[in-house]
Design an enzyme around this catalytic site. Structure first.
Site, short mmCIF file in Angstrom:
data_model
loop_
_atom_site.label_atom_id
_atom_site.label_comp_id
_atom_site.label_asym_id
_atom_site.label_seq_id
_atom_site.Cartn_x
_atom_site.Cartn_y
_atom_site.Cartn_z
N GLY A 1 0.83 -1.20 0.00
CA GLY A 1 0.00 0.00 0.00
C GLY A 1 0.87 1.26 0.00
N CYS A 2 0.26 2.37 -0.38
CA CYS A 2 1.01 3.62 -0.50
C CYS A 2 1.45 4.14 0.87
CB CYS A 2 0.19 4.66 -1.25
SG CYS A 2 -1.54 4.75 -0.75
#
Ligand SMILES: NC(=O)c1ccc[n+]([C@@H]2O[C@H](COP(=O)([O-])OP(=O)(O)OC[C@H]3O[C@@H](n4cnc5c(N)ncnc54)[C@H](OP(=O)(O)O)[C@@H]3O)[C@@H](O)[C@H]2O)c1
Length: 341
Positions: A153-154
């Site tokens: 995920g970012c």
């Protein structure tokens, strides 16, 4: 390019090419010297058309499994919603394709966490054990033979890159506070009043405190143990793209600037897309937006017993598409930087 070069190129398809991350991925892969982009897909409900108005030369087809099979890709990127990836990846693996999934569908190791954090049960929970968590800088040989890569995920990428080199010194009795802010493209292109211009412009707010699905991912990948009090708070910034994480940690014993610099140097000396700033200098969004690079800076406090670390990246690139391409390059034995610099 002669015919033998063309034949040896990797056949790649992208599902979700019309999304924010998928369009970035399409643009990067289109300039990859070792790739033949054999198919680009939107959802099945969207008509055939350009990936985005800025990429009119790349046409996306409405998705169907038959059209994907007909294109005969060797590697498929899924830049699709979590439930879509969870359903599609097992089918593609069964067909002998390799998969790089940008969603969260294969990031958590424990199947029982999916109903709570993602709202669905995993139909093929055994794949969670097989999926390689693709925080590229922390992968060694495992990407080479991976069939399924769970791209991080970012928010987790920004936090893990900042903290992993220092976990040996972090005091697990004190809270590890990860205060992260993201541009609105982090939510994808869906229409939702919360992400409308009128709600965002001139505004700044926290959201999903204690409920954000990136929290278990961060805990899992920090390896600090179940008892470590990790606090993650996401905020919505009124900018298009970029993540800035401000991270507060305490140490078990006083640390010097040199010790922290050495730890980061050991971790990232040979990492082409992670830049660590000199002690006391803090990174800014504008220096990483539209680049595949993460930047990290730190400030020691309280006689070296605490530190504030600031980590920045572009959520659509190092937080999604360019990290996926780093993983692709490693899977295929290409230089990690191919198509990225
Ligand atoms: N945005 C970020 O910063 C970011 C960062 C890291 C990871 N991610 C993850 O990456 C994935 C994509 O995110 P995004 O923000 O790029 O999403 P997005 O902008 O909402 O795009 C989603 C894409 O998936 C396609 N799609 C939707 N349902 C589909 C279906 N049933 N079958 C095939 N394709 C379908 C959409 O096609 P249409 O164009 O037809 O709707 C679109 O191309 C998500 O899982 C997200 O959590 C996003």
């Amino acid at each position: 390019m002669n015919e033998s070069n063309v034949k040896s190129r990797k056949r790649v398809a992208i599902v979700g090419a019309t999304g924010y991350s998928g369009a970035e991925l399409t643009a990067i892969m289109a300039r990859h010297a070792e790739v033949e982009l054999v198919a680009l897909f939107s959802s099945s409900s969207t008509a055939r058309g350009p990936v985005t108005p800025t990429l009119p030369q790349f046409i996306a087809e409405p998705f169907s499994i038959d059209a994907l099979i007909a294109a005969q890709p060797e590697i498929v990127f899924l830049a699709t919603p979590n439930e879509v990836s969870a359903g599609l990846a097992p089918q593609l693996l069964d067909l002998g394709m390799r998969v790089i999934d940008l969603s969260g569908a294969f990031r958590l190791e424990e199947p029982s966490m999916y109903p709570t954090w993602y709202g669905f049960d995993h139909e093929r929970p055994n794949l969670l054990g097989e999926a390689v968590y693709g925080l590229t800088e922390y992968c060694n040989g495992e990407l080479k033979n991976a069939r399924l890569v769970a791209n991080p995920g970012c928010y987790p990428t920004s936090i893990l890159l900042a903290l992993r080199p220092l976990t040996f010194a972090i005091d697990r009795e004190q809270p590890v506070i990860c205060d992260s802010k993201s541009g609105v493209s982090g939510a994808g292109k869906k229409a939702d009043v919360n992400f409308s211009f009128a709600e965002l412009f001139g505004n700044f707010k926290a959201y999903s405190v204690g409920q954000h699905r990136h929290e278990p991912e961060i805990r899992q990948q920090l390896h600090l143990g179940d008892r470590a009090p990790v606090v993650f708070v996401a905020h919505l910034l009124p900018v298009h793209r970029g993540i800035l994480s401000t991270i507060h940690i305490g140490f078990t014993h006083p640390m010097s600037e040199q010790q922290i610099t050495d730890a980061y140097t050991r971790a990232y000396d040979h990492a082409p897309f992670v830049r660590v700033l000199p002690a006391g200098q803090l990174p800014e969004l504008k220096n990483v937006v539209n680049t595949p690079r993460a930047e990290i800076g730190f400030q020691l406090l309280h006689g070296g017993r605490r530190a504030v670390i600031v980590s920045v990246l572009d959520n659509l690139l190092k937080g999604a598409a360019s990290q996926a391409v780093q993983n692709f390059n490693r899977m295929c034995g290409f230089p990690e930087t191919e198509a990225l610099i």
